[in-house]
Motif scaffolding. Structure first.
Motif, PDB file in Angstrom:
ATOM      1  N   PHE A 145      -8.725  -4.424  -0.921  1.00 10.78           N
ATOM      2  CA  PHE A 145     -10.130  -4.184  -0.586  1.00 10.78           C
ATOM      3  C   PHE A 145     -10.818  -3.429  -1.711  1.00 10.78           C
ATOM      4  N   GLN A 146     -10.098  -2.478  -2.294  1.00  9.32           N
ATOM      5  CA  GLN A 146     -10.708  -1.609  -3.293  1.00  9.32           C
ATOM      6  C   GLN A 146     -10.921  -2.291  -4.636  1.00  9.32           C
ATOM      7  N   LEU A 201      -4.823   1.604  -5.658  1.00 12.41           N
ATOM      8  CA  LEU A 201      -5.912   0.783  -5.112  1.00 12.41           C
ATOM      9  C   LEU A 201      -5.345  -0.423  -4.374  1.00 12.41           C
ATOM     10  N   ASN A 202      -5.935  -0.747  -3.226  1.00 16.11           N
ATOM     11  CA  ASN A 202      -5.480  -1.933  -2.485  1.00 16.11           C
ATOM     12  C   ASN A 202      -6.448  -3.097  -2.715  1.00 16.11           C
ATOM     13  N   GLN A 255       0.837  -1.211   0.000  1.00 14.67           N
ATOM     14  CA  GLN A 255       0.000   0.000   0.000  1.00 14.67           C
ATOM     15  C   GLN A 255       0.869   1.257   0.000  1.00 14.67           C
TER      16      GLN A 255
END
Lengths: 403, 403
Positions: free
Chosen positions: B97-98, B94-95, B74
């Motif tokens: 989750f995203q 974007l990670n 991240q």
């Protein structure tokens, strides 16, 4: 009992301190209590991340800064869960995505809107200590946001409110709330109790122990707050609606050296001018603190207000850009100011408080630049170099000189 | 064209390297292409995080280690977006989750199941470079998982497959896939093309350029892979279904010094014994590599297999615990082994390849401990100290000695 405990960056600054906090939480857990822990990023992590980002790009996009900074608290919570496991205590770390910490969309200064407590309750039900990232949230675009300075306090209070916690303990590196910053005023005394309103005024005036939004939220939801030290077991200060102990005239003296004054001179004297000006600043996320309006020359008026030093440039630019709409003569700023405030619910019924404060400043030859009062607070602006001297003089006048 | 580019930890090791990668991506973007960038954690970040965790708790829970490690990528993606912004290129990080990077639940060694490409397509449509965290996913408990060693390659290939990318470029610190590791075999040559199957065998045999799961996935979805250097503009190696260039007898020689041999002696000679043994190991997440079964004494059989060194202890424990069910005489392990393999689609039609390999080893006096072959691969186990010598001898036999 369900207890929310918040530890700041200093309290989790290295492996040893993380273990200390873990032991403290384990102790609470072993009494049979449910424990939710809120953590900030370790030590100077956030500053280091920001420095790296700014070296790459001095105008780094705020969305990406938030994406970057949120790694700080995630590191803390994971290490805390690992530390608790080493003590044989079941624990689980959760970030803003996992607890659906919904905020407004403003990157760098978002406000909490809603928390989905399902996951937390589920983990507590299986007798785990739940460790939640402070300071961070997720907005409606599914992007990370951060809550601004001291945001972890707000996270802790919001969780305490949502979970109907029995107590919300804010751990810091001082023993509680003092009548003045003990680093500046050696005779400062610890308060055993203080009201939300007093705490709020102290926070807004730069006393720095608690983030003002967190106090506002605690007041709104009636969350019982305790401010105490992470380094020892002293009792700390209880923040609540009404205090039970006999009250002193004032609760404390606060100093804010981070303030700057902006004056807009020669505004047209007609209705709605103040609204236009402050609405404009609010829309641009400039937080305005004390406001003073005075009568100017030839049917105009002057408005002065204070902002954080870092917002000065931005505020001036916004005002200049709207010169035609606002119709004023000129805008000036003064960074050589310090804000000194006294706060206390007792002052409402004691008319001599303001005079006593001004006398204290007169006695040490400090000139007052601007005065603003509320029901339980009196604030003066002085020259920056006079800030600490003013604070000491006022503290001595109200609390006497200890030893 | 839609291009997925993956950069490893070394390529984003410091601010300067991050800027280099940003420039490279900006160049691609400026040609009018859509660009998706997959990044690992900066330099030694993951190792440092793991070290900190283990200092606190040598048996840190895997769930929390994943929570901790995912901060690494991240940080990389946020800094890359900040770097691209400084070049005037719109970008968004974007990670897991995203992008809803769904994986199985095994912490530390999860497998990708599904990617929700909506957010990525949306960002690409607004002409942004999309920067995605490699190595990490989210399981059905809404917890972070990591994909194991080299997992960022897999992330890149999975994204390329999901987005139907026109190319998936894997950037490393070498110029492409070589006939042998150039650090060990100075005369190693770069291959311009190689098949998925050959690459897969090289990866499994420890050639280390690409993670084997990523090659499997590329083969399954027909993702065109390019392995190239992040330090220069050389052409790299193309990995695809069928190569067009005239083929050499073998494509490469690989060395894996991380292997260990486990032998289970005196197993009952009845159907289902091998199934029981390897099913047990698979359930406990022990990856078994080459397997060899031989006839033992008195109606028993012996089974030998290789695993990664770090899995030996675990594997032995599991087998011992199930001694009654498996009914065997004894289990032994040998860590003093190195795995040397030759790989090449050409060998199927050339029966003399194995003999040539064995001759090369005989000529330098290296004893072979175990032999295993597949259609396009021959692997031998030798003593650890003989690994590099064996690799060089074999490489010289097949590719000659360059200058």
């Amino acid at each position: 009992m369900l207890i929310v405990k918040k530890f700041g960056g200093t309290s989790v600054g290295d492996q040893e301190r993380i273990m200390n906090v873990a032991r403290r939480c384990a102790e609470e857990y072993s009494k049979g209590n449910d424990v939710v822990v809120v953590l900030s990023a370790m030590g100077k992590t956030t500053d280091i991340l920001l420095k790296t980002a700014r070296e790459i790009n001095p105008k780094a996009p705020k969305r990406e800064l938030d994406m970057l900074m949120t790694t700080g608290e995630q590191t803390s919570v994971a290490l805390m869960a690992i530390a608790l496991d080493s003590l044989g205590i079941p624990a689980v770390s959760l970030n803003a995505f996992q607890v659906r910490m919904e905020t407004t969309s403003v990157y760098g200064n978002a406000r909490l809107k809603k928390i989905d407590k399902e996951r937390i309750l589920h983990e507590l039900a299986s007798r785990k200590i739940v460790i939640v990232t402070g300071f961070q949230g997720v907005n409606r675009y599914e992007d990370y946001t951060t809550l601004g300075r001291g945001g972890s306090d707000t996270t802790a209070v919001a969780l305490a409110a949502a979970l109907h916690a029995d107590a919300c303990e804010i751990y810091t590196d001082v023993d509680g709330v003092f009548t003045a910053d003990p680093r500046i005023v050696p005779g400062a005394r610890k308060l055993s109790e203080i009201t939300y309103d007093e705490m709020l005024d102290l926070a807004t005036c730069g006393a720095g122990v608690l983030h003002n939004r967190s106090v506002e939220m605690a007041k709104k939801y009636g969350v019982p707050l305790v401010v105490r030290s992470s380094l020892n077991n002293s009792e700390g200060t209880i923040v609540k609606e009404v205090t039970s102990v006999e009250r002193m005239l004032i609760s404390g003296v606060a100093l804010d050296e981070n303030a700057a004054r902006i004056s807009v001179m020669g505004l047209k004297d007609e209705p709605g001018i103040a609204f236009k000006l402050f609405n404009l600043l609010a829309k641009n996320n400039v937080n305005v603190d004390i406001i003073l309006q005075s009568i100017g020359r030839e049917k105009t008026k002057d408005i002065s207000f204070t902002v954080n030093e870092e917002d000065v440039e931005n505020a001036i630019r916004i005002i200049e850009e709207n010169k035609e709409r606002l119709t004023f003569h000129e805008v000036t700023s003064n960074l050589d100011v310090a804000k000194v405030s006294i706060v206390g619910a007792g002052m409402t019924s004691n008319p001599g408080v303001a005079a006593k404060m001004f006398e204290a400043l007169y006695n040490v030859g400090i000139n007052i630049n601007m005065i603003s009062t509320s029901e339980i607070r009196i604030t003066v602006l002085v020259k920056k170099k006079d800030g600490e001297k003013a604070m000491n003089a006022i503290h001595e006048a109200f609390f006497g000189n200890v030893d």
